[in-house]
Design an enzyme around this catalytic site. Structure first.
Site, PDB file in Angstrom:
ATOM      1  N   GLY A  69      -2.223 -63.958 -19.159  1.00  0.00           N
ATOM      2  CA  GLY A  69      -3.078 -64.294 -18.031  1.00  0.00           C
ATOM      3  C   GLY A  69      -2.313 -64.138 -16.739  1.00  0.00           C
ATOM      4  O   GLY A  69      -1.101 -64.350 -16.705  1.00  0.00           O
ATOM      5  N   GLU A 105      -2.478 -67.663 -12.436  1.00  0.00           N
ATOM      6  CA  GLU A 105      -1.535 -68.616 -11.846  1.00  0.00           C
ATOM      7  C   GLU A 105      -0.185 -68.002 -11.519  1.00  0.00           C
ATOM      8  O   GLU A 105       0.435 -68.339 -10.502  1.00  0.00           O
ATOM      9  CB  GLU A 105      -1.325 -69.790 -12.801  1.00  0.00           C
ATOM     10  CG  GLU A 105      -2.132 -71.024 -12.470  1.00  0.00           C
ATOM     11  CD  GLU A 105      -3.559 -70.942 -13.009  1.00  0.00           C
ATOM     12  OE1 GLU A 105      -4.390 -71.743 -12.585  1.00  0.00           O
ATOM     13  OE2 GLU A 105      -3.838 -70.079 -13.850  1.00  0.00           O
TER      14      GLU A 105
END
Length: 766
Positions: free
Chosen positions: A729, A732
């Site tokens: 991912g 962040e």
């Protein structure tokens, strides 16, 4: 690459017809693909929560409280009710019955404790909380009438300063799901630090930050004749909001549908329902009409924020740079109602190899709204303090900051002794440093200048969890070769529509224009909240899984066709490309998907898939994303102004699904990190207990003039432990480490160490 003026550039790019490798024709995972929803967004076809309408729609405007603590003694609404078009002023005295507020707050997005309950009783928990809702047949009437509502209070003493209340900090006992308390001390960190010959100590302060997504929080509740509620909500999970409404108001699942097909930014602010949702539902139930409630920009500052945090870091090392002791303690704010917790200090036990580590985390309850997750919660503060401290240690050692980090590189997780599922941080260091030209950096600060500006180079490491949850997906393959894949996922602007479409198109070898991904509807197959950089690894794996089931069904049908060229083929010999099933070693031996369905007499093929993480396998590994951020700043020493002129961010985040939107995510994270370092802070007047700069005119964010060259490198990585598609991912990780790199670059330019964010001109000029 410069993103100055990027808004105009991206609009033009999205409007033009995409080329074969940018959103049409054959696609494969990893290509740079334009957003499939881009045209709808830039032409206004995409509708957001406040843009849906219904016959007889009413408008609700929130009246905000003006004291930080106390209780309501009287509400005078006669003047508001006298305004033409006003139907009702709803308060805690006349609201409809509520079954429960507490039952909702058992899910992963809520802290432990008792949540804030809008219009529940006469208690005031923080300044700005809603105390009434004015409902009228026009927005203008409701807004005007809301100004006429008068509220009397009994004021109680309040506390809003973290520093002044630090002595009453406590260890949180009611843990929010997903929070990992700091591990027990390892070795003898304090004793080793005291005896060390090379050591540093610093206190680091991070001020309050507020979310400022462009789409303001809104809920449009459309009530059907039979009482069914269709709600368009600004949320990071339609199913979370649906669950909330059903349980709080005692409504059956079949009586509530929540939709969020487009979300104009969130990054944590939409993880839990905000108060406009229950207020809109209250009004719809009380008046038996459709109602819309939209919060103002000022009211966007009255729920949640990145918490104010004080940290103390002590590091010790041998003369050669080997870390011998890490001590990291943090005190953060929470509300009187809930123990909001973040993983702030744990990163210090995970990033670098060290035998002696002690970590501590405490809370102070204040008269503010509960803090909430904000992009890279915990890491944005915790890694910042650690990485600035590491920079300080490098100067104490007279050692290059990158060399210090490489000296203490951890090949296994230092906190638990687990191997990494994948870790390409060393490659991030190498490729980022090479692209930036780090080898030309002078060691001493204040030695580079151009004109009146001092130039500094700084770097930092970033780390974030690589998480996976569970999800379902369904798929329908039609006779014309078109594919519809569905899951109740969310796209907050991160590119979920496109990423899922790419995964499906790649799996079945279909042109992207023949694939449609449906999301943003609580009636679709279950999907988790979009948060924690887990959506692609989770929902993407479910999409891959359901497409693999279609692959096998298609293969079985193809083998049964009369005179099928695939009659003797094995499934492992087949590839899906060009809308056909092909023998890998003989691409000319193929059968089109449309031919398979026509020959089989099938109008459609349907499949469902439940993706469950293999927790027994995953728990044997440390699963993380990593980054290395290199930064150049130019500082005007007379005015204290800082320009971040160059950033290189090297990212290891597993397999990249869409190189274009992933790169945009990292650029956005870098911009936000620059804002954290230099601009963003919400200031509280502690006499009033109120945040004062609650508008975009006074809350400073980075603008195009602040942003210059941002270069993104994706280091090759493929993690099949984290997800079946190899992805981790990128939401962040693009932010983590940026503020520290900017801070360290400022020190290299000026020789002045500022240990608080944002680093404003007054701090540099002191």
């Amino acid at each position: 690459m410069t993103i100055q003026g990027a808004n105009v550039t991206e609009l033009i790019e999205a409007l033009r017809t995409p080329s074969a490798d940018e959103g049409t024709g054959a696609v494969t995972i990893g290509m740079a693909v334009s957003r499939v929803d881009g045209r709808d967004k830039v032409t206004g076809q995409a509708r957001y929560a406040a843009e849906y309408t219904a016959e007889g729609l009413l408008y609700g405007v929130v009246v905000s409280g003006t004291i930080p603590r106390g209780r309501i003694t009287a509400i005078r609404a006669d003047a508001a009710l006298a305004v033409g078009g006003v139907l009702e002023v709803i308060t805690h005295l006349n609201r409809p019955r509520i079954r429960s507020f507490d039952i909702f707050y058992k899910d992963m997005t809520a802290p432990g404790g008792s949540p804030f309950r809008p219009l529940y009783d006469d208690k005031i928990a923080y300044s700005g909380q809603p105390v009434a809702l004015v409902v009228a047949d026009t927005f203008e009437a409701a807004r005007y009438a809301a100004r006429l509502v008068e509220v009397d209070y009994e004021v109680e003493p309040h506390a809003t300063s973290l520093a002044e209340n630090r002595e009453r900090s406590y260890t949180p006992s009611r843990m929010k799901a997903g929070f990992t308390p700091p591990p027990k001390p390892k070795g003898h960190a304090d004793e080793v630090w005291e005896k060390a010959t090379v050591k540093i100590e610093g206190e680091y302060y991070s001020g309050v930050e507020h979310h400022n997504p462009m789409e303001m929080f809104a809920s449009t509740v459309i009530r059907d004749a039979d009482g069914h509620l269709t709600i368009y909500d600004k949320t990071q999970s339609s199913q979370n909001s649906r669950w909330y409404v059903s349980h709080v108001f005692g409504l059956g699942k079949d009586k509530v549908t929540v939709r969020n097909p487009y979300v104009g930014g969130a990054f944590g602010s939409g993880l839990r329902p905000q108060y406009q949702l229950p207020l809109a539902v209250l009004a719809a139930l009380k008046l038996e009409r459709s109602v819309r409630v939209v919060l103002t920009r000022q009211q966007m500052f009255t729920f949640g924020h990145r918490p104010e945090t004080l940290q103390r870091v002590r590091l010790a090392a041998e003369a050669d740079g080997t870390l011998t002791s890490i001590i990291h303690e943090a005190v953060a704010e929470t509300s009187r109602m809930e123990d909001y917790v973040e993983v702030v200090v744990n990163w210090s036990g995970e990033l670098y190899a060290c035998e002696h580590v002690r970590l501590g985390y405490h809370l102070v309850d204040l008269d503010h709204a509960s803090p909430m997750d904000m992009r890279a919660p915990g890491a944005a503060h915790g890694v910042y303090a650690l990485e600035v401290a590491m920079d300080e240690l490098s100067y104490a050692l007279k050692m290059d900051p990158l060399a210090l980090r490489l000296k203490n590189y951890a090949d296994i997780d230092p906190s638990r002794g687990l191997p990494y599922s994948t870790k390409e941080l060393r490659a991030c260091y190498q490729q980022g440093a090479e692209r930036f030209g780090w080898d030309k950096r002078p060691l001493e600060p204040g030695t580079m200048r151009e004109g009146r500006e001092l130039i500094g180079w700084g770097m930092a490491t970033g780390m974030w969890d690589a998480m996976q949850m569970f999800a379902r997906a369904s798929a329908v393959l039609h006779a014309d070769g078109s594919l519809v894949v569905s899951s109740a996922a969310t796209d907050i602007g991160t590119g979920t529509y496109t990423a899922m479409s790419i995964i499906a198109a790649d799996a079945l070898g279909l042109p992207l224009e023949q694939v449609r991904f449906q999301l943003g509807d609580s009636t679709l197959p279950v999907a988790p909240i979009e948060g924690g950089s887990s959506h692609v690894a989770t929902v993407g794996s479910a999409v891959q899984g359901v497409c693999e089931k279609l692959q096998r069904k298609l293969f079985k049908l193809a083998k049964k066709l009369p005179s099928s060229p695939l009659a003797k083929a094995r499934f492992d010999d087949i590839e899906f490309s060009g809308g056909a099933l092909r023998v890998s070693s003989q691409p000319g031996v193929a059968v089109a998907i449309t031919e398979i369905l026509a020959g089989s007499g099938e109008q459609r093929l349907e499949e469902k898939y439940l993706m469950l993480p293999n927790m027994l396998k995953q728990m044997k590994y440390q699963r993380s994303t990593h980054s290395a951020v290199f930064c150049e700043v130019r500082v005007d020493p007379e005015f204290g102004t800082v320009r971040v002129t160059r950033v290189v961010s090297a990212i290891a985040a597993g397999r990249i699904i869409n190189a274009k939107t992933a790169r945009s995510q990292i650029i956005g994270g870098v911009v936000w990190g620059i804002g954290q370092a230099l601009h963003e802070e919400t200031l509280c007047d502690h006499r009033l207990g109120r945040f004062m700069n609650h508008s975009l005119g006074e809350y400073h964010v980075s603008v195009n003039a602040d942003i210059h060259n941002i270069d993104v490198i994706f280091v090759q990585e493929d993690d099949r432990i984290v997800s079946r598609i190899g992805a981790k991912g990128v939401g962040e990780i693009g932010l983590v480490g940026v503020a520290a790199a900017v801070s360290n670059a400022i020190y290299h330019a000026t020789g002045k160490r500022v240990r608080s964010t944002p680093i404003t001109p007054d701090k540099l000029m002191q």
